[in-house]
Design a protein around this motif. Structure first.
Motif, PDB file in Angstrom:
ATOM      1  N   MET A 139       0.831  -1.208   0.000  1.00 61.02           N
ATOM      2  CA  MET A 139       0.000   0.000   0.000  1.00 61.02           C
ATOM      3  C   MET A 139       0.866   1.258   0.000  1.00 61.02           C
ATOM      4  SD  MET A 139      -3.097  -1.155   2.508  1.00 61.02           S
ATOM      5  CE  MET A 139      -4.260   0.140   2.068  1.00 61.02           C
ATOM      6  N   VAL A 140       1.951   1.230   0.769  1.00 56.11           N
ATOM      7  CA  VAL A 140       2.851   2.390   0.798  1.00 56.11           C
ATOM      8  C   VAL A 140       3.459   2.608  -0.583  1.00 56.11           C
ATOM      9  CG1 VAL A 140       5.043   3.262   1.701  1.00 56.11           C
ATOM     10  CG2 VAL A 140       3.359   2.284   3.262  1.00 56.11           C
ATOM     11  N   MET A 141       3.973   1.530  -1.182  1.00 56.19           N
ATOM     12  CA  MET A 141       4.613   1.659  -2.490  1.00 56.19           C
ATOM     13  C   MET A 141       3.625   2.119  -3.559  1.00 56.19           C
ATOM     14  SD  MET A 141       7.762   1.109  -1.961  1.00 56.19           S
ATOM     15  CE  MET A 141       8.442   0.938  -3.589  1.00 56.19           C
ATOM     16  N   SER A 142       2.390   1.652  -3.506  1.00 53.24           N
ATOM     17  CA  SER A 142       1.426   2.034  -4.538  1.00 53.24           C
ATOM     18  C   SER A 142       0.905   3.451  -4.342  1.00 53.24           C
ATOM     19  CB  SER A 142       0.264   1.032  -4.590  1.00 53.24           C
ATOM     20  OG  SER A 142      -0.457   1.052  -3.392  1.00 53.24           O
ATOM     21  N   ASN A 143       1.053   4.001  -3.146  1.00 47.07           N
ATOM     22  CA  ASN A 143       0.585   5.364  -2.877  1.00 47.07           C
ATOM     23  C   ASN A 143       1.727   6.318  -2.544  1.00 47.07           C
ATOM     24  OD1 ASN A 143      -2.402   5.103  -2.954  1.00 47.07           O
ATOM     25  ND2 ASN A 143      -1.954   3.543  -1.429  1.00 47.07           N
TER      26      ASN A 143
END
Length: 154
Positions: free
Chosen positions: A94-98
């Motif tokens: 989630m961090v990497m995608s956002n």
């Protein structure tokens, strides 16, 4: 300044929690983190099983019960490890995608928690593999800190 190859995260401080919570809120991770913390009681039950299995093994090594306890202990340990990695993997994904929504703040935070004298700009210019490793290391440190929190007496 330390070498970029030797990136090391300093000990996290209480004030770091507020930055992490702000990131969690921006990335809508709060519910996932709360769910993780709510699993504390379940984790305590599983850990109690681990202790029980270890006692059986120590009491009568080589017995039929001890052999079964070894198998059960292995299964419970694998379950705990898998759940920890699953949650960290989901959060990291989630961090990497956002990342673009918190890029500047995240780079400043990472620069702050690195040992040595780093700027947000230097962190942003790290090779991708190092940047991902730095994020992974941060989550590993955070997991360790949470694990210590869970073992504190209530």
């Amino acid at each position: 300044m330390a070498s970029k190859k030797d990136l090391k995260i300093r000990t996290l401080m209480a004030d770091d929690m507020f930055t992490v919570l702000a990131f969690a809120d921006k990335l809508e991770l709060t519910d996932k983190i709360i769910g993780f913390l709510e699993q504390r009681d379940q984790a305590a039950d599983v850990m109690a099983k681990q202790v029980g299995y270890k006692l059986i093994i120590e009491k009568d090594p080589g017995s039929k019960e001890a052999k079964q306890a070894e198998k059960d202990l292995e299964a419970v340990s694998a379950q705990i490890s898998k759940q920890s990695f699953d949650i960290i993997g989901q959060i990291l994904k989630m961090v990497m995608s956002n990342l673009k929504t918190i890029k500047t703040e995240l780079n400043a935070f990472l620069a702050d928690i690195l040992e040595g004298d780093f700027t947000a700009e230097e962190v942003g210019k790290l090779p991708l593999s190092q940047y991902v490793r730095l994020l992974r290391d941060f989550f590993e440190v955070t997991k360790t800190e949470l694990k210590e929190l869970f073992t504190l007496p209530e």
